[in-house]
Design an enzyme around this catalytic site. Structure first.
Site, PDB file in Angstrom:
ATOM      1  N   LYS A   1       0.824  -1.215   0.000  1.00 13.97           N
ATOM      2  CA  LYS A   1       0.000   0.000   0.000  1.00 13.97           C
ATOM      3  C   LYS A   1       0.859   1.267   0.000  1.00 13.97           C
ATOM      4  CE  LYS A   1      -4.217  -2.164   1.277  1.00 13.97           C
ATOM      5  NZ  LYS A   1      -3.729  -3.554   1.399  1.00 13.97           N
TER       6      LYS A   1
HETATM    7  C1  LIG Z   1      -4.216  -4.680   0.595  1.00 17.12           C
HETATM    8  C2  LIG Z   1      -3.386  -5.892   0.445  1.00 17.12           C
HETATM    9  C3  LIG Z   1      -3.677  -6.890  -0.524  1.00 17.12           C
HETATM   10  C4  LIG Z   1      -4.880  -6.804  -1.427  1.00 17.12           C
HETATM   11  O1  LIG Z   1      -4.770  -5.800  -2.423  1.00 17.12           O
HETATM   12  P1  LIG Z   1      -6.075  -5.284  -3.186  1.00 17.12           P
HETATM   13  O2  LIG Z   1      -5.617  -4.149  -4.014  1.00 17.12           O
HETATM   14  O3  LIG Z   1      -7.033  -4.846  -2.093  1.00 17.12           O
HETATM   15  O4  LIG Z   1      -6.612  -6.411  -3.970  1.00 17.12           O
HETATM   16  C5  LIG Z   1      -2.823  -7.980  -0.638  1.00 17.12           C
HETATM   17  N1  LIG Z   1      -1.751  -8.117   0.180  1.00 17.12           N
HETATM   18  C6  LIG Z   1      -1.436  -7.193   1.120  1.00 17.12           C
HETATM   19  C7  LIG Z   1      -0.257  -7.420   1.985  1.00 17.12           C
HETATM   20  C8  LIG Z   1      -2.233  -6.057   1.286  1.00 17.12           C
HETATM   21  O5  LIG Z   1      -1.922  -5.147   2.240  1.00 17.12           O
END
Ligand SMILES: *Cc1c(COP(=O)(O)O)cnc(C)c1O
Length: 496
Positions: free
Chosen positions: A112
């Site tokens: 993120k």
């Molecule tokens: C948020 C997240 C995901 C999922 O990503 P999306 O864009 O919501 O599909 C997968 N792995 C981790 C570690 C995350 O923080």
């Protein structure tokens, strides 16, 4: 000519990219989508000679056309700097026959950061461009990861404040430590005596409170949100798919035009949608493999054409993918309905009233780019163990869901394309479950002891994000009852 954005539920309204970023969500409840999908005209030779930042500019300028070159480059340079522990920003690693795109080198060691490092700058630039003079107040409810990444992104960004609510007894101890040690004069973190839904509901109530909005406005504040449906989070994610392909090309691992597959551990469908947009840009991508954990709504959707959230919510070892309503899927629905906003609105209405919808046969035909798969907690653990045994490389639980899904896919389909697995979190973020998969002895209870053991077994350094929380003083001690959230916000902003 500017690329305009329109709502997935109403084709009539069109806004500039900067306005879509400021608004987050369209007022009809739909998500902003680009009117047409752009193409990247640069050659792979040119792209593979670029730094991450240079390539980010070439990709993002196609989507954010009302930002000037200077504005966009400024946002990019402020985001992708030494907050990342590698100048590559998104390094590509090879373990066995598979490639891993590591998206966890930012300040919170999860993917993120790739978007939340730049969103604050895109947002404050958008405010300036649109003559919004108010200070932007980011309100977020978090179940763990998003809160810290948003805090790190917005900390000390001029013209913004960020207030994060988290369930006091509902996040892991590392996640809580990461948040309550957050520096920055413009940051506030509050534990609520309730669960994530209570926090989310409280935040939504404040967003929809007209009377509060008026008082905020008078005091010079404007609420905004940092959640993953904002195109200011989606567009920066397209960049690393292009960068991954360019890296393979540069290392001579693929020949010109050779198609590859991406495998994406998925929750809210934002990350994999960015991969789809990269494919639309013209990057030689064949399959987009969507990997889910036991909350396999998306797997069922890709196999049947029916989306159904009416099922039990399962807590898994990949908590950031524990989700039953994947918000960003609405954008894909809109594209496969050939930009039919009425049809999209109808399906989304069915989702909110009945919790399910079925797509048409015609829409299904447009889903050929996608393959769904899922792995349970046991398979996820096995995947971590197997990758470690075969190559010494350690992956986290989310990445392992993708690794497991990919292994079954490759065996069953016979697809010989090279594959890149998207590595969404550092194994140090989920060290307990990772250690349980690769270590025969007793796993220590203390987070830092776990990190030290993981460092020894993997031969990698403990990331500074983990070192920091070990010694950092607690700066946020506020705890509030569910019904008092607004009162806390009013006190922080000193509005009466
Ligand atoms: C948020 C997240 C995901 C999922 O990503 P999306 O864009 O919501 O599909 C997968 N792995 C981790 C570690 C995350 O923080």
């Amino acid at each position: 000519m500017d690329l305009m954005y329109q709502s997935t539920r109403d084709n009539g309204k069109k806004v500039f990219a900067s306005q879509a970023i400021l608004q987050g969500l369209s007022s009809d409840g739909g998500l902003f989508v680009p009117e047409t999908l752009p193409h990247l005209t640069l050659s792979m030779n040119e792209l593979s000679a670029m730094s991450y930042q240079e390539l980010a500019y070439e990709v993002m300028k196609l989507f954010l056309t009302d930002y000037t070159e200077e504005e966009l480059k400024d946002c990019i340079n402020k985001a992708y700097d030494d907050k990342f522990d590698t100048t590559e920003i998104a390094p590509l690693k090879k373990a066995g026959q598979t490639y891993y795109l590591e998206l966890f080198h930012g300040s919170t060691i999860a993917f993120k950061d790739m978007a939340l490092s730049i969103l604050p700058h895109l947002l404050t630039t958008a405010a300036r461009k649109n003559n919004v003079k108010d200070e932007i107040v980011i309100l977020t409810a978090t179940s763990g990861d998003t809160g810290k990444a948003a805090l790190a992104g917005f900390a000390d960004v001029e013209g913004t404040k960020i207030i994060v609510f988290y369930p006091k007894n509902g996040v892991s101890s590392v996640q809580e430590k990461q948040m309550i040690t957050q520096k920055g004069d413009n940051t506030d973190v509050i534990g609520i005596l309730g669960n994530f839904d209570d926090a989310q509901t409280g935040v939504k109530l404040m967003f929809n409170n007209k009377e509060l909005a008026d008082r905020m406005k008078n005091a010079g504040y404007l609420f905004s949100s940092a959640n993953s449906i904002n195109i200011g989070r989606l567009v920066p994610q397209i960049v690393y798919y292009v960068y991954a392909y360019a890296s393979l090309y540069k290392k001579k691992e693929v020949s010109a035009g050779e198609k590859i597959n991406f495998v994406v551990p998925t929750g809210n469908f934002g990350n994999i949608l960015a991969a789809y947009y990269a494919k639309c840009l013209g990057i030689p991508i064949d399959k987009l493999i969507c990997a889910s954990n036991e909350n396999k709504v998306l797997y069922d959707f890709f196999s049947t054409g029916r989306y159904d959230r009416n099922r039990e919510f399962v807590l898994t070892s990949s908590p950031s993918m524990d989700i039953l309503v994947s918000s960003n899927l609405e954008r894909l629905i809109y594209h496969i309905a050939e930009n039919d906003s009425e049809k999209t609105a109808e399906l989304m209405k069915a989702l909110s009233s009945q919790g399910s919808y079925d797509i048409t046969e015609k829409m299904k035909e447009h889903l050929n780019d996608f393959v769904g798969g899922w792995a349970d907690t046991e398979k996820t653990k096995k995947a971590i163990e197997k990758v470690y045994k075969e190559s010494g490389y350690v992956i986290d639980t989310h990445t392992a869901v993708a690794a497991s899904v990919y292994e079954s896919y490759a065996t069953n389909s016979g697809d010989k394309n090279k594959a890149v697995i998207i590595s969404t979190a550092s194994p140090y973020k989920f060290s307990e479950n990772v250690l349980k998969a690769i270590y025969q002895g007793e796993v220590p209870e203390d987070d830092y002891d776990q990190a030290e053991l993981l460092s020894k077994l993997s031969g990698t350094n403990i990331p500074s994000a983990v070192e920091e929380i070990h010694f950092a003083p607690v700066l946020h001690k506020k705890v509030c009852e569910v019904g008092k959230m607004q009162k806390f916000v009013e006190d922080i902003l000193k509005i009466i």
